[in-house]
Design an enzyme around this catalytic site. Structure first.
Site, mmCIF file in Angstrom:
data_model
loop_
_atom_site.group_PDB
_atom_site.id
_atom_site.type_symbol
_atom_site.label_atom_id
_atom_site.label_comp_id
_atom_site.label_asym_id
_atom_site.label_seq_id
_atom_site.Cartn_x
_atom_site.Cartn_y
_atom_site.Cartn_z
ATOM 1 N N LYS A 92 1.145 -1.373 0.367
ATOM 2 C CA LYS A 92 0.102 0.055 0.403
ATOM 3 C C LYS A 92 0.442 1.087 0.262
ATOM 4 O O LYS A 92 0.447 2.804 -0.861
ATOM 5 C CB LYS A 92 -0.907 -0.129 1.365
ATOM 6 N N GLU A 114 -9.922 5.932 2.874
ATOM 7 C CA GLU A 114 -10.582 4.540 4.204
ATOM 8 C C GLU A 114 -9.877 3.500 3.938
ATOM 9 O O GLU A 114 -8.926 3.714 3.633
ATOM 10 C CB GLU A 114 -11.661 4.335 2.360
ATOM 11 N N SER A 387 1.242 -9.509 -0.881
ATOM 12 C CA SER A 387 1.450 -8.442 -0.713
ATOM 13 C C SER A 387 1.645 -7.597 0.818
ATOM 14 O O SER A 387 2.050 -6.892 0.710
ATOM 15 C CB SER A 387 0.173 -8.021 -1.408
#
Ligand SMILES: *Cc1c(COP(=O)(O)O)cnc(C)c1O
Length: 430
Positions: A92, A114, A387
């Site tokens: 991210k 969010e 990830s």
């Protein structure tokens, strides 16, 4: 090699994508589009982005050959792209840096975001601390409970976390609330969306920022194969879990032109594809509009969004990035499902076999790699986008595993055969 240029100027990937926003947001969206067009190819912007990725995130992330796991599966070689080793523990951060850099250049002083698993919230709070920007994070109250360490982390980083009590109290509701905030505060506020969804230009912009993952793989894989004296240049299959689809787009995008490499997205099948409790938007959903774009969504006959379920908060989303919808329709990418149970078993297996604690999200991709590897030859290869790291999930895993561990057969003094792993939890410590 196919010539792939998506989206078109209006942000459409075939019939998907686009920009479905209220009039109050049109100006903000246009401003963002203009800023991205201006800086996207700006050498100074690109140099700063690369420098941040190198010195703040720790890129390039390594690729690791999971040799023991590959041997036990008895088929293809499995490689892991270690996005879990990034600062803040997931992919991210790549995207939040790019968007925060744009926000600074646009003169915005307030950032909203969010978050589902809390990873995007942490990544956003982190970059806001670094750049001295105010940060407000919307998070479903259900996720606040599931991911309390990440909530505390965001607060430590100076962010305000607002629990969202509407709907299913998860990611989609947090997204709705963030959109509402943006409408009310467009002048000073930049909305950092955490995945390849939302109105144009978000799906394209987030993909571009995340595609550093696949770009690195393109140069790392040939070196890896060479060191293992394998004849391959690039992997036979690239796998990634799909929530909104950003880690998958990040690793898929640079491989789209490499037609010999299969691209496989792994959705959360929850309690089973036929249980009604899953998050398989691409496999079981239908086209519709959600959060500003047209894509596959999980909806009932009246177009109402249906409740989703996954063991992992980051995959618990009823939509998916529009580019995945397009890649599915043109047949360039395939999408499969992995259940909660299979993901949990893969989580335990990777911990014990390779010394890596994966995020529950990433465990879905690992689980499918384990199944797929068995159908392939030892001179073939699978690259999995790992990830994120699983530290945030150990509370969830402990609760679900009931003090029991899914154990490698060898722990029980049995020989390891054909990569079988125990289906039943085994009490190892009492
Ligand atoms: C957020 C998250 C995901 C899901 O988001 P995508 O946009 O589909 O990548 C997957 N893995 C981890 C570790 C995450 O934090």
């Amino acid at each position: 090699m196919m010539n792939y240029q998506q989206p078109d100027v209006s942000g459409h990937f075939g019939v998907y994508g686009g920009s479905f926003v209220s009039e109050t947001l049109t100006h903000a969206i246009n401003e963002l589009k203009a800023a991205y067009v201006r800086y996207q190819h700006d050498p100074e912007f690109i140099a700063e982005f690369k420098s941040e990725l190198a010195h703040f995130v720790g890129r390039p992330s390594p690729i690791y050959h999971a040799a023991r796991m590959s041997r036990e599966m008895g088929g293809a070689q499995i490689f892991l792209k270690r996005e879990d080793l990034n600062h803040t523990g997931a992919h991210k951060i790549n995207n939040t840096i790019g968007q925060a850099m744009l926000a600074k250049r646009m003169g915005k002083t307030r950032i909203i975001a969010e978050t589902g698993a809390g990873q995007h919230g942490v990544a956003t709070a982190t970059i806001c601390a670094r750049y001295g920007l105010e940060c407000v994070v919307y998070m479903g109250s259900e996720d606040v409970k599931r991911q309390s360490p990440n909530v505390y982390r965001m607060k430590l980083l100076g962010a305000t976390v607002i629990p969202v009590e509407s709907g299913s109290k998860t990611l989609k509701d947090a997204l709705n609330e963030a959109m509402r905030d943006w409408v009310a505060n467009v002048d000073n506020t930049f909305y950092i969306i955490g995945t390849v969804a939302g109105p144009h230009p978000y799906p394209m912009m987030v993909r571009d920022f995340q595609s550093v993952i696949g770009e690195e793989c393109l140069t790392q894989m040939p070196e890896m194969f060479k060191s293992l004296q394998m004849a391959e240049q690039q992997p036979d299959a690239v796998l990634a879990c799909v929530g909104g689809g950003s880690n998958a787009m990040g690793i898929f995008y640079p491989y789209i032109g490499h037609s010999n490499t299969r691209l496989i997205g792994v959705e959360a099948a929850g309690e089973g594809m036929d249980s009604g409790k899953h998050s398989c938007s691409l496999q079981l959903g239908s086209p519709g509009v959600l959060h500003g774009n047209r894509t596959y969504i999980l909806q009932d006959d009246n177009g109402q969004i249906t409740e989703t379920h996954s063991i992992s908060a980051g995959l618990d989303y009823p939509g998916v990035g529009p580019e995945h919808a397009f890649l599915k329709d043109i047949g360039r990418a395939e999408y499969v499902g992995i259940t909660d149970k299979e993901a949990l078993a893969a989580f335990h297996y990777l911990c014990r076999t390779e010394g890596i604690i994966p995020a529950l999200e990433s465990s879905h991709a690992v689980a499918y790699a384990m199944q797929l590897a068995k159908t392939m030859r030892a001179d073939q290869s699978i690259l999995v986008n790992l990830s994120g790291r699983g530290d945030k999930d150990i509370g969830t895993v402990a609760d679900l595993s009931n003090g029991e561990f899914f154990c490698r057969p060898s722990c029980q003094g049995q020989s390891v055969k054909g990569g079988s792993i125990s289906e039943q939890p085994i009490k190892v410590y009492s």
